[in-house]
Design a protein around this motif. Sequence first.
Motif, PDB file in Angstrom:
ATOM      1  N   UNK A  61     -22.311  73.742  48.027  1.00 11.93           N
ATOM      2  CA  UNK A  61     -21.763  73.921  49.064  1.00 11.93           C
ATOM      3  C   UNK A  61     -20.716  74.863  49.371  1.00 11.93           C
ATOM      4  N   UNK A 114     -15.121  72.906  58.584  1.00 12.58           N
ATOM      5  CA  UNK A 114     -14.203  73.869  58.219  1.00 12.58           C
ATOM      6  C   UNK A 114     -13.985  75.263  58.484  1.00 12.58           C
ATOM      7  N   UNK A 167     -23.495  78.904  52.904  1.00  7.79           N
ATOM      8  CA  UNK A 167     -22.677  78.555  54.008  1.00  7.79           C
ATOM      9  C   UNK A 167     -21.890  79.833  54.302  1.00  7.79           C
ATOM     10  N   UNK A 207     -18.966  65.224  52.621  1.00  9.43           N
ATOM     11  CA  UNK A 207     -18.394  65.309  51.573  1.00  9.43           C
ATOM     12  C   UNK A 207     -17.569  64.092  51.062  1.00  9.43           C
ATOM     13  N   UNK A 263     -25.370  67.478  62.223  1.00  9.16           N
ATOM     14  CA  UNK A 263     -25.146  66.747  61.067  1.00  9.16           C
ATOM     15  C   UNK A 263     -24.826  67.597  59.841  1.00  9.16           C
ATOM     16  N   UNK A 264     -24.241  68.570  59.854  1.00  2.00           N
ATOM     17  CA  UNK A 264     -23.699  69.422  58.799  1.00  2.00           C
ATOM     18  C   UNK A 264     -22.181  69.470  58.490  1.00  2.00           C
ATOM     19  N   UNK A 265     -21.638  68.302  58.295  1.00  2.00           N
ATOM     20  CA  UNK A 265     -20.230  67.959  58.360  1.00  2.00           C
ATOM     21  C   UNK A 265     -19.600  69.052  57.463  1.00  2.00           C
ATOM     22  N   UNK A 266     -20.188  69.611  56.356  1.00  2.00           N
ATOM     23  CA  UNK A 266     -19.523  70.628  55.412  1.00  2.00           C
ATOM     24  C   UNK A 266     -19.016  71.876  56.165  1.00  2.00           C
ATOM     25  N   UNK A 306     -26.233  70.176  52.095  1.00  9.19           N
ATOM     26  CA  UNK A 306     -25.669  70.600  53.139  1.00  9.19           C
ATOM     27  C   UNK A 306     -25.525  69.711  54.023  1.00  9.19           C
ATOM     28  N   UNK A 307     -26.326  68.652  54.101  1.00 11.29           N
ATOM     29  CA  UNK A 307     -26.615  67.452  55.166  1.00 11.29           C
ATOM     30  C   UNK A 307     -25.516  66.331  54.738  1.00 11.29           C
ATOM     31  N   UNK A 308     -24.969  66.433  53.403  1.00 11.84           N
ATOM     32  CA  UNK A 308     -24.289  65.044  53.046  1.00 11.84           C
ATOM     33  C   UNK A 308     -22.808  65.354  53.435  1.00 11.84           C
ATOM     34  N   UNK A 365     -28.969  63.165  58.777  1.00  5.77           N
ATOM     35  CA  UNK A 365     -28.431  62.672  60.129  1.00  5.77           C
ATOM     36  C   UNK A 365     -27.071  61.859  60.138  1.00  5.77           C
TER      37      UNK A 365
END
Lengths: 284, 376
Positions: free
Chosen positions: A143, B108, B340, A112, B102-105, A108-110, A77
Motif C-alpha cells: 500500500x 491520509x 494508491x 493499518x 472501507x479503505x482506511x489506508x 488495501x482493505x485492511x 468491510x
Amino acid sequence: MRRLLLVAGIAVGLLRTASVAQEASFLPNRSGSLKFAAIGDNGTGEQPQYDVARQMDQWHQHFAFDMVIMLGDNLYGSQGPADFVRKFERPYKPLLDAGVKFYASLGNHDKTSNDTYAPFNMNGERYYSYVRGDVRFLVLDTNVLDGPQLEWLETILRESREPWKIAYFHHPLYSDGGRHGSEVELRVKLEPLFVKYGVDVVYSGHDHIYERVVPQKGITYFVAGSAGELREGDLKRSNMTAAGFDRDRSFLLNEVAGDDLFFEAISRTGVSVDHGVIHRRGTP
Amino acid sequence: MRSAWRDALPYYPLLPLGALIALVWANAAGESYFRMAQALAFPVNDIGVAFGLASLAQEVLEAAGPDGTLPSRRHVWLAIASGVGGALAAAVAYAIYVHLAHEQVLIQGWPIVCSVDVFFGVAVARSVFRRGASVSTFVILAVVSDIIALVMISWRTCVAAADPTAWSLILIALLLSLAFRWLGARTLWPYLLIAGPIAWVGCYWAGLHPALALLPIVPFFPRARRPLADFDAHRHDRSSVTHFESLMAYPLQLVAFLFGLVNAGVLWRGVDTATWAVLVASLAGRPLGVLATTAGAAISGLVRDGDVRWRDVSVIAFIGSIGGVFALFLSTTVFPDGPLLMETKLGALATFAGAPLALIVARALRVGRFAPDRQG
C-alpha cells in the motif's frame, strides 16, 4: 428420472474426484520439510470463506502445515472486534486450535492498525521478516512502498543467508487478472531487488483469482487472491500464464524440501487445480 | 472550452504534451515508462516544481500586494471563507467516501482534494467572466484552498520529523532574503542561488516537501503591481530580469513538460476507490462547501444579499472543483509510487471534468458570456 440420475451421478463423481484429489496430493509430505498454506483476499466472513477454511482444515489432517501466509485483504468491510471473530477467528478456529500460525500482510482493505492484532503475528510492523527452516520470508506493505521500506528490504535481503527467499504482499507484480492486473510501478521498484538478491518465489493477492505466472527473470509469481472473494472469469490468459483458476475460490499449499518447493492449488471443493515444483534459484 | 484552453496555454504550453506522451507511454510500455518516471521524479517534483510554485506565489503576491487590485474587502473575506468551506467540504466528502468503501489506508490522501488548479481555473473563469470581481474571487478561493492543502501536508511531515537544525537553515534563508531586500538587490540571482538552496536543504531535512522551499523567500523578491483578475495581463511587458517568470520563462516550460511526463502516466485500469473518492470530493463536495459557506455568510449577515450573485458563485464553485495539476502534484507528496498513487492521480486528472461542468452550469444559469445581454 433419467436426468435426475445423471445429475446424481455427476455429483457423486465430483465428490469422489475431490476425495481422490485429497488422497492423491501431489505434495511429497516429507517429514522435516517446511509446510505452509497461502490465502489471499479471504476476510469476507461469508460462506465461501468458511468453505475454503473447512477445506484447509481437511487438508491439514494429512498435510500438517505449520503456518499460513496471508496475502492481504484479511478483513473486508468493518473491522471491529466482532469482525475479527466472524472473518478470521471462527472460520480458521480448527487451524488456530491446532497451533497453526498465521502471518499476515496488509491489503488495501485492511486497517493499518491491524498489524497489532496478535494472531496476525505482525508485531505492530506493517512490513517485517522472519525465518522458518531454510526459508527467509519477507512480508511487504505494498500500500505504501516508501523509501524506508525499500531500504529495509535491501538490507534484509543483503544480509540474508537462508537458502530460500520468499516474498509476499498484496499487490501482484505480475497478474493476468482483468480487474487489476500487473502493478508495473511496483514491479520496477521491487523486481530489481528480488533478482539481485535471489528471491525465489513471490505470492500476492488483490486479483480475486488463482494464477501461476511463467517464471519472470527466474522468479515464480503466484496470485492467490480468491480464498474468500472471487471474480469469476476474470483471468485473461496470456503468454505469461502458466496455470490459472477463476471458477471458484481456492488456496495454495506449499512444501519446501531441500532445493525444491512443491505447490498445489486447491479449490473450495477440494479439487487440485494446479501443482508443480520449483527448484531453488541458488545464490546469485 | 476552447477559449479556456487558449487562456491556459500560456501557463501550460508543454504540460499537456508531456502528459499525453506519458499516458500513451505508460499504457503501451509501462515498465520502461515507470522506470523513467521514477528516475526523474526527484529532480522534477522536488527541485523543478519549486520554481513553478515560486512563480505562482510571485504572481499572486504581486496581485495581492499594496499596489495590486483586489475586489472589495467584503468580497475578499467571502472568497476566503468560501475557499476554507470548499476545502473543508471536499475533505469531509473524501473521508466519508473512503470510510464507506472501507479503505482506511486512503484516508491520509484527504489534503489532495483541498487543492485547486489556479492556472487552469483562472483560464476557465476568464473564459466565462472575461474580467472582473468574479475572476478575482476565484483566484482568492483557489489560493486559500491550496494554502490549506500545502499546510496540512507539510504539518504532518514536520511533526513527524521535527529538527531544530533544519528549521534553523530555513530561518537563515529567510534572514538572507531579508538582507538582500534591505540591500536593494535588483536581481533575483542572490535569492535563487544563495537563499534558495539553503531553504531547500532546510525543507528537505525538516520533512517539508522541498518543492515548497522558495515560497518563504518569494515575498522578498523584487515585485511589480498587476491586477488580480488578470494576473498575466502584463506578462509580455515584464521583460526585466528582475521578474521571476521572465527570468524563468524557458526553464519553467521545461519543468511543465517534465512534470506532465513524469506524473501524468497512469494506467487506465488503475481506476479504483481513491479515484472515485477524489472525484466525488472535488466535483460534489467542494461546490457544495462553497455554496454552503456563502449561504452561511449571507444568513449570518456577514455579507449582504446584494453582495452575493448566486449564479456567479455557483459557477465559481464548479470551477473550484478542478484539482488538476495541483492535485496531481499533491498526490505525489502523499503517496509513494504504487497502486494508491495511481488511483489518486487518475482522480486528479479526472477533476478536469470540472471545466466542462462549470461551463454547462454557466450556460444553464446564463452567467458571464452566456448572459443574454452579452450574446448576439
